[in-house]
Scaffold this motif. Sequence first.
Motif, mmCIF file in Angstrom:
data_model
loop_
_atom_site.group_PDB
_atom_site.id
_atom_site.type_symbol
_atom_site.label_atom_id
_atom_site.label_comp_id
_atom_site.label_asym_id
_atom_site.label_seq_id
_atom_site.Cartn_x
_atom_site.Cartn_y
_atom_site.Cartn_z
ATOM 1 N N GLN A 1 16.611 -9.185 5.794
ATOM 2 C CA GLN A 1 15.635 -9.641 5.071
ATOM 3 C C GLN A 1 15.584 -9.347 3.542
ATOM 4 O OE1 GLN A 1 11.968 -10.498 7.087
ATOM 5 N NE2 GLN A 1 13.025 -10.460 8.983
ATOM 6 N N VAL A 2 16.052 -8.212 3.244
ATOM 7 C CA VAL A 2 15.704 -7.405 1.821
ATOM 8 C C VAL A 2 16.866 -7.212 1.129
ATOM 9 C CG1 VAL A 2 15.107 -5.204 0.831
ATOM 10 C CG2 VAL A 2 13.873 -6.304 2.828
ATOM 11 N N TYR A 3 16.980 -7.765 -0.337
ATOM 12 C CA TYR A 3 17.841 -7.921 -1.127
ATOM 13 C C TYR A 3 17.948 -6.673 -1.893
ATOM 14 C CZ TYR A 3 18.584 -12.412 0.271
ATOM 15 O OH TYR A 3 19.200 -13.533 1.331
ATOM 16 N N PRO B 1 8.373 10.978 -3.427
ATOM 17 C CA PRO B 1 9.569 10.927 -2.246
ATOM 18 C C PRO B 1 10.656 10.249 -3.288
ATOM 19 C CG PRO B 1 7.661 10.380 -1.440
ATOM 20 C CD PRO B 1 7.231 10.211 -3.008
ATOM 21 N N ASP B 2 11.994 10.590 -2.732
ATOM 22 C CA ASP B 2 13.142 10.244 -3.478
ATOM 23 C C ASP B 2 13.447 8.897 -2.849
ATOM 24 O OD1 ASP B 2 16.474 11.117 -4.275
ATOM 25 O OD2 ASP B 2 15.483 9.468 -5.100
ATOM 26 N N ILE B 3 12.989 8.043 -2.807
ATOM 27 C CA ILE B 3 12.718 6.531 -2.079
ATOM 28 C C ILE B 3 12.820 5.682 -2.989
ATOM 29 C CG2 ILE B 3 11.763 5.347 -0.255
ATOM 30 C CD1 ILE B 3 12.602 7.496 1.009
ATOM 31 N N VAL B 4 13.700 4.531 -2.878
ATOM 32 C CA VAL B 4 13.598 3.230 -3.560
ATOM 33 C C VAL B 4 12.743 2.423 -3.036
ATOM 34 C CG1 VAL B 4 15.034 1.333 -4.309
ATOM 35 C CG2 VAL B 4 16.026 3.374 -4.088
ATOM 36 N N TRP B 5 11.680 2.099 -3.842
ATOM 37 C CA TRP B 5 10.579 0.958 -3.436
ATOM 38 C C TRP B 5 10.742 -0.251 -3.716
ATOM 39 C CZ3 TRP B 5 6.877 5.566 -5.528
ATOM 40 C CH2 TRP B 5 6.775 6.552 -4.539
ATOM 41 N N PHE B 6 9.999 -1.071 -3.261
ATOM 42 C CA PHE B 6 10.152 -2.648 -3.832
ATOM 43 C C PHE B 6 9.870 -2.658 -5.033
ATOM 44 C CE2 PHE B 6 11.075 -4.737 0.312
ATOM 45 C CZ PHE B 6 10.731 -3.805 1.208
ATOM 46 N N GLY B 7 10.880 -3.361 -5.750
ATOM 47 C CA GLY B 7 10.796 -3.732 -7.151
ATOM 48 C C GLY B 7 11.512 -2.674 -7.980
ATOM 49 N N GLU B 8 11.986 -1.542 -7.267
ATOM 50 C CA GLU B 8 13.040 -0.761 -8.036
ATOM 51 C C GLU B 8 14.483 -0.891 -7.705
ATOM 52 O OE1 GLU B 8 10.256 3.075 -8.171
ATOM 53 O OE2 GLU B 8 11.366 2.853 -6.344
ATOM 54 N N ASP C 1 0.842 -1.296 0.224
ATOM 55 C CA ASP C 1 0.179 0.076 0.164
ATOM 56 C C ASP C 1 0.890 1.174 0.101
ATOM 57 O OD1 ASP C 1 -2.355 -1.432 2.456
ATOM 58 O OD2 ASP C 1 -2.199 -1.447 0.256
ATOM 59 N N VAL C 2 2.270 1.229 0.582
ATOM 60 C CA VAL C 2 2.867 2.444 0.765
ATOM 61 C C VAL C 2 4.391 2.445 0.128
ATOM 62 C CG1 VAL C 2 1.649 2.940 2.940
ATOM 63 C CG2 VAL C 2 3.748 1.604 3.058
ATOM 64 N N ALA C 3 4.897 1.131 -0.375
ATOM 65 C CA ALA C 3 6.192 1.165 -0.536
ATOM 66 C C ALA C 3 6.598 0.390 -1.904
ATOM 67 C CB ALA C 3 6.963 0.525 0.526
ATOM 68 N N THR C 4 5.772 0.686 -2.819
ATOM 69 C CA THR C 4 5.865 0.205 -4.383
ATOM 70 C C THR C 4 5.523 1.003 -5.262
ATOM 71 O OG1 THR C 4 3.690 -0.702 -4.495
ATOM 72 C CG2 THR C 4 5.213 -2.352 -3.484
ATOM 73 N N PRO C 5 5.876 1.025 -6.497
ATOM 74 C CA PRO C 5 5.289 2.131 -7.559
ATOM 75 C C PRO C 5 3.991 1.824 -7.882
ATOM 76 C CG PRO C 5 7.402 0.850 -8.333
ATOM 77 C CD PRO C 5 7.173 0.416 -6.867
ATOM 78 N N GLU C 6 3.482 0.706 -7.781
ATOM 79 C CA GLU C 6 2.263 0.601 -8.125
ATOM 80 C C GLU C 6 1.243 1.102 -6.896
ATOM 81 O OE1 GLU C 6 5.011 -2.278 -9.793
ATOM 82 O OE2 GLU C 6 4.620 -1.797 -7.491
ATOM 83 N N ALA C 7 1.631 1.041 -5.638
ATOM 84 C CA ALA C 7 1.096 1.809 -4.420
ATOM 85 C C ALA C 7 0.876 3.268 -4.964
ATOM 86 C CB ALA C 7 1.735 1.517 -3.289
ATOM 87 N N PHE C 8 1.871 3.745 -5.560
ATOM 88 C CA PHE C 8 2.009 5.307 -5.453
ATOM 89 C C PHE C 8 0.972 5.851 -6.807
ATOM 90 C CE2 PHE C 8 3.178 9.272 -4.835
ATOM 91 C CZ PHE C 8 3.999 10.234 -5.941
ATOM 92 N N ALA C 9 0.984 4.608 -7.762
ATOM 93 C CA ALA C 9 0.099 5.071 -8.879
ATOM 94 C C ALA C 9 -1.389 4.842 -8.670
ATOM 95 C CB ALA C 9 0.339 3.765 -10.183
#
Length: 227
Positions: free
Chosen positions: A178-180, A145-152, A38-46
């Motif tokens: 836990q995050v790559y 926001p200049d933040i790297v979201w999941f999938g980016e 809901d908050v940390a993917t490009p899809e959520a922002f769209a």
Amino acid sequence: MRRIDRIVILTGAGISAESGLGTFRDEGGLWSQHRIEDVATPEAFARNPDLVHRFYNARRIQAASAKPNAAHDALARLQSDFPGEVVLVTQNVDGLHEKAGAQAIHMHGELSRALCASCGHRWDAPPEMVVGEPCTACRAPTARPDIVWFGEMPYHMDDIFDALQTCDLFAAIGTSGQVYPAAGFVQEARMAGAATVELNLRDSDMSHAFDDHITGLASKTVPAWVD
Ligand SMILES: CC(C)NC(=O)[C@H](Cc1c[nH]c2ccccc12)NC(=O)[C@H](CCCC/N=C(/NCCC(=O)O)S[C@H]1O[C@H](COP(=O)(O)OP(=O)(O)OC[C@H]2O[C@@H](n3cnc4c(N)ncnc43)[C@H](O)[C@@H]2O)[C@@H](O)[C@H]1O)NC(=O)OCc1ccccc1
């Protein structure tokens, strides 16, 4: 005893926990209050830019008044006093390393910055960004926001891999592994023959990959490890 000329240090949310900034996965952490989807993917922002802006606006305002703790201070001291090179890589989007006087590579971006999704321009974010915020260069209403979201793709990966492949010592502080790709850095450093140490409150998902482990609060363990 192996000569240590180049140190790479990776930090995660755990180093800022004692500065009052919640981590992601601990008790009551950010991901227990919000779904990543809901908050940390490009899809959520769209899908819902207002929800995403409100999530990062709240964190931006909280981080702006946060103070670095003894762990941040110790790393800044190490970076300025160590005769060799200290490359500080952070997954954190708060500016506490810089407030402590250190230079950090922000592989997941910074809360204090805004990014134009149209022209790529970056500028200092206002405390509260709104939907349709105009880019200060091209004026397009596509600021994020200049933040790297999941999938980016995380930022500065070439510089980070260069440092990992030539370091003598790799330390991970306050990260759950836990995050790559960040969670895989210890393996990269090991392949380069580096010694590896993990500093954390408890074991992480990557603890098995480290030579040494220092357990405890970062504000206590990091100054002791540095001095
Ligand atoms: C969930 C996970 C399985 N998913 C991923 O890893 C995904 C997908 C993936 C890629 N490769 C894979 C391989 C295998 C499986 C999955 C993947 N990775 C990605 O999507 C990455 C991007 C990931 C970045 C996402 N953004 C973040 N943050 C910014 C947002 C924001 O801040 O809102 S990630 C976020 O979580 C990560 C983990 O958080 P931590 O910092 O470790 O915090 P956590 O709460 O988890 O843990 C805190 C730790 O501190 C300790 N602690 C607590 N208090 C203290 C204390 N006081 N003292 C000491 N320690 C303490 C605790 O014990 C604990 O261990 C950090 O990176 C953090 O930045 N991008 C990408 O792969 O792009 C590809 C690509 C390739 C080519 C072209 C295009 C794309």
